[in-house]
Design a protein around this motif. Structure first.
Motif, PDB file in Angstrom:
ATOM      1  N   ALA A 148       0.823  -1.202   0.000  1.00 37.40           N
ATOM      2  CA  ALA A 148       0.000   0.000   0.000  1.00 37.40           C
ATOM      3  C   ALA A 148       0.862   1.259   0.000  1.00 37.40           C
ATOM      4  O   ALA A 148       0.586   2.224  -0.723  1.00 37.40           O
ATOM      5  CB  ALA A 148      -0.935   0.000   1.212  1.00 37.40           C
ATOM      6  N   LEU A 149       1.927   1.242   0.777  1.00 30.52           N
ATOM      7  CA  LEU A 149       2.825   2.394   0.834  1.00 30.52           C
ATOM      8  C   LEU A 149       3.580   2.555  -0.481  1.00 30.52           C
ATOM      9  O   LEU A 149       3.764   3.670  -0.975  1.00 30.52           O
ATOM     10  CB  LEU A 149       3.807   2.235   1.996  1.00 30.52           C
ATOM     11  CG  LEU A 149       3.190   2.351   3.401  1.00 30.52           C
ATOM     12  CD1 LEU A 149       4.189   1.897   4.456  1.00 30.52           C
ATOM     13  CD2 LEU A 149       2.726   3.780   3.668  1.00 30.52           C
ATOM     14  N   GLU A 150       4.000   1.433  -1.074  1.00 26.34           N
ATOM     15  CA  GLU A 150       4.789   1.511  -2.304  1.00 26.34           C
ATOM     16  C   GLU A 150       3.987   2.009  -3.500  1.00 26.34           C
ATOM     17  O   GLU A 150       4.533   2.667  -4.386  1.00 26.34           O
ATOM     18  CB  GLU A 150       5.402   0.143  -2.613  1.00 26.34           C
ATOM     19  CG  GLU A 150       6.519  -0.235  -1.656  1.00 26.34           C
ATOM     20  CD  GLU A 150       7.140  -1.579  -2.002  1.00 26.34           C
ATOM     21  OE1 GLU A 150       8.349  -1.617  -2.267  1.00 26.34           O
ATOM     22  OE2 GLU A 150       6.409  -2.591  -2.018  1.00 26.34           O
ATOM     23  N   ILE A 151       2.699   1.706  -3.528  1.00 30.75           N
ATOM     24  CA  ILE A 151       1.887   2.145  -4.669  1.00 30.75           C
ATOM     25  C   ILE A 151       1.150   3.450  -4.384  1.00 30.75           C
ATOM     26  O   ILE A 151       0.403   3.942  -5.226  1.00 30.75           O
ATOM     27  CB  ILE A 151       0.868   1.067  -5.089  1.00 30.75           C
ATOM     28  CG1 ILE A 151      -0.156   0.819  -3.980  1.00 30.75           C
ATOM     29  CG2 ILE A 151       1.585  -0.222  -5.505  1.00 30.75           C
ATOM     30  CD1 ILE A 151      -1.318  -0.077  -4.384  1.00 30.75           C
ATOM     31  N   GLY A 152       1.339   4.014  -3.194  1.00 31.17           N
ATOM     32  CA  GLY A 152       0.696   5.281  -2.872  1.00 31.17           C
ATOM     33  C   GLY A 152      -0.794   5.151  -2.633  1.00 31.17           C
ATOM     34  O   GLY A 152      -1.573   6.042  -3.011  1.00 31.17           O
ATOM     35  N   ALA A 153      -1.229   4.066  -1.987  1.00 28.30           N
ATOM     36  CA  ALA A 153      -2.654   3.870  -1.712  1.00 28.30           C
ATOM     37  C   ALA A 153      -3.151   4.889  -0.693  1.00 28.30           C
ATOM     38  O   ALA A 153      -2.400   5.335   0.187  1.00 28.30           O
ATOM     39  CB  ALA A 153      -2.913   2.451  -1.200  1.00 28.30           C
ATOM     40  N   ASP A 154      -4.419   5.241  -0.808  1.00 24.08           N
ATOM     41  CA  ASP A 154      -5.038   6.171   0.135  1.00 24.08           C
ATOM     42  C   ASP A 154      -5.451   5.469   1.422  1.00 24.08           C
ATOM     43  O   ASP A 154      -5.543   6.112   2.470  1.00 24.08           O
ATOM     44  CB  ASP A 154      -6.275   6.822  -0.497  1.00 24.08           C
ATOM     45  CG  ASP A 154      -5.926   7.640  -1.728  1.00 24.08           C
ATOM     46  OD1 ASP A 154      -5.032   8.502  -1.621  1.00 24.08           O
ATOM     47  OD2 ASP A 154      -6.530   7.414  -2.795  1.00 24.08           O
ATOM     48  N   GLU A 155      -5.705   4.165   1.328  1.00 26.68           N
ATOM     49  CA  GLU A 155      -6.202   3.441   2.498  1.00 26.68           C
ATOM     50  C   GLU A 155      -5.998   1.945   2.311  1.00 26.68           C
ATOM     51  O   GLU A 155      -6.018   1.437   1.190  1.00 26.68           O
ATOM     52  CB  GLU A 155      -7.693   3.739   2.702  1.00 26.68           C
ATOM     53  CG  GLU A 155      -8.281   3.179   3.979  1.00 26.68           C
ATOM     54  CD  GLU A 155      -9.718   3.630   4.208  1.00 26.68           C
ATOM     55  OE1 GLU A 155     -10.101   3.829   5.371  1.00 26.68           O
ATOM     56  OE2 GLU A 155     -10.461   3.775   3.208  1.00 26.68           O
ATOM     57  N   VAL A 156      -5.795   1.253   3.435  1.00 27.24           N
ATOM     58  CA  VAL A 156      -5.770  -0.212   3.443  1.00 27.24           C
ATOM     59  C   VAL A 156      -7.126  -0.698   3.921  1.00 27.24           C
ATOM     60  O   VAL A 156      -7.637  -0.224   4.950  1.00 27.24           O
ATOM     61  CB  VAL A 156      -4.669  -0.752   4.381  1.00 27.24           C
ATOM     62  CG1 VAL A 156      -4.729  -2.282   4.452  1.00 27.24           C
ATOM     63  CG2 VAL A 156      -3.295  -0.313   3.919  1.00 27.24           C
ATOM     64  N   LEU A 157      -7.716  -1.633   3.205  1.00 27.40           N
ATOM     65  CA  LEU A 157      -9.001  -2.218   3.587  1.00 27.40           C
ATOM     66  C   LEU A 157      -8.770  -3.667   4.001  1.00 27.40           C
ATOM     67  O   LEU A 157      -8.354  -4.489   3.188  1.00 27.40           O
ATOM     68  CB  LEU A 157      -9.984  -2.160   2.416  1.00 27.40           C
ATOM     69  CG  LEU A 157     -10.256  -0.769   1.820  1.00 27.40           C
ATOM     70  CD1 LEU A 157     -11.154  -0.891   0.593  1.00 27.40           C
ATOM     71  CD2 LEU A 157     -10.881   0.154   2.858  1.00 27.40           C
ATOM     72  N   MET A 158      -9.034  -3.959   5.275  1.00 29.72           N
ATOM     73  CA  MET A 158      -8.819  -5.301   5.813  1.00 29.72           C
ATOM     74  C   MET A 158     -10.156  -6.034   5.872  1.00 29.72           C
ATOM     75  O   MET A 158     -11.003  -5.732   6.710  1.00 29.72           O
ATOM     76  CB  MET A 158      -8.208  -5.212   7.211  1.00 29.72           C
ATOM     77  CG  MET A 158      -6.858  -4.529   7.274  1.00 29.72           C
ATOM     78  SD  MET A 158      -5.538  -5.539   6.583  1.00 29.72           S
ATOM     79  CE  MET A 158      -5.467  -6.860   7.786  1.00 29.72           C
ATOM     80  N   ALA A 159     -10.360  -6.976   4.968  1.00 26.51           N
ATOM     81  CA  ALA A 159     -11.606  -7.746   4.931  1.00 26.51           C
ATOM     82  C   ALA A 159     -11.496  -8.929   5.890  1.00 26.51           C
ATOM     83  O   ALA A 159     -10.572  -9.734   5.789  1.00 26.51           O
ATOM     84  CB  ALA A 159     -11.885  -8.227   3.516  1.00 26.51           C
TER      85      ALA A 159
END
Length: 272
Positions: free
Chosen positions: A183-194
């Protein structure tokens, strides 16, 4: 003889540093050559556990995965999606190690299990009309691309879903940590934990304690201080140190995956 000025892509041998050499290799692989610009869409990293694929059993349950794939497909065009999958429906490295197997080999077996789940999800996403790419941290060119962050970003910019398999390619790392790192490497806005069987983070195990209350919001400091296992501590620390927010939500419920991908607050939000 071809002059340097006439080349469309600079020669890697002309690189002046390791970073420049890496970027040139990525450019020649078809990446954005350092362009991680945004399309204006929300970019998320969805973490799916192995249990999601097995439906509570060993192996892959096609109907369960098909339902998840359709929910992801329903969010296409509205959000850029990357996915990290677990492999617990096949192998859990830590559990195999506890039963006498060498931890490193056990972890590699678990990584191969995640790739099998990646391929299952890719197939059913493609059937749902979603262009999908699998990237593996362990090179296996016949079934997956090598993991290159900028290439993954470019795929998402083009509307493709990217699925990351084989963990980090190294033993001793959980897929929770992989989710935070990717998530950090691709510049994600948020992590979603299902999650399966629980719809957020509670003050205690709701299956054992009927009085347990669900958190609507939680900080990483509160989770770490009170040993609330949102995800493993290494992953939480990575998110905390880099200001990356997370939402923990339940897989059960009609359209929950789609709702989470589109940004609806349906579980517990964890922030700095």
């Amino acid at each position: 003889m071809e002059s340097p000025e006439s080349r469309t892509t600079p020669d890697i041998r002309e690189a002046q540093s390791f970073n420049e050499s890496r970027d040139l290799q990525q450019a020649q692989a078809g990446d954005t050559h350092g362009n991680t610009g945004r399309t204006g869409k929300r970019r998320v990293l969805l973490k799916l556990s192995g249990e999601v694929f097995g439906g509570g059993k060993v192996g892959v349950d096609p109907s369960t995965v098909r339902n998840t794939a359709q929910q992801i497909a329903d969010a296409r065009g509205e959000v850029e999606i990357a996915i990290v999958v677990g492999g617990g429906n096949f192998f859990r490295g830590a559990e195999l190690s506890e039963n006498g197997m060498d931890r490193r080999r056990a972890d590699y077996m678990g990584m191969l299990g995640t790739v099998m789940n990646c391929l299952a999800l890719q197939d059913l996403l493609e059937q749902a009309g979603v262009s999908t790419r699998v990237q593996s941290a362990i090179h296996m060119e016949q079934v997956a691309e090598p993991y290159i962050p900028l290439r993954a970003v470019r795929h998402m910019q083009k509307g493709r879903v990217v699925i990351f398999g084989a963990g980090t390619g190294l033993p001793y790392f959980s897929t929770d940590t992989v989710a935070a790192q990717r998530a950090l490497e691709i510049g994600a806005d948020e992590v979603l934990m299902a999650k399966s069987g629980v719809d957020g983070v509670y003050t205690a195990d709701p299956k054992k304690d009927p009085s347990a209350e669900k958190y609507a919001h939680l900080t990483y400091d509160e989770a770490l201080l009170n040993n609330i296992r949102v995800m493993d501590q290494t992953a939480m620390t990575m998110c905390k140190d880099n200001g990356l927010s997370m939402m923990v939500f339940g897989m059960e419920g009609h359209g929950n995956v789609t709702r989470a991908l589109l940004g609806e607050r349906i579980g517990t939000t964890v922030t700095v």
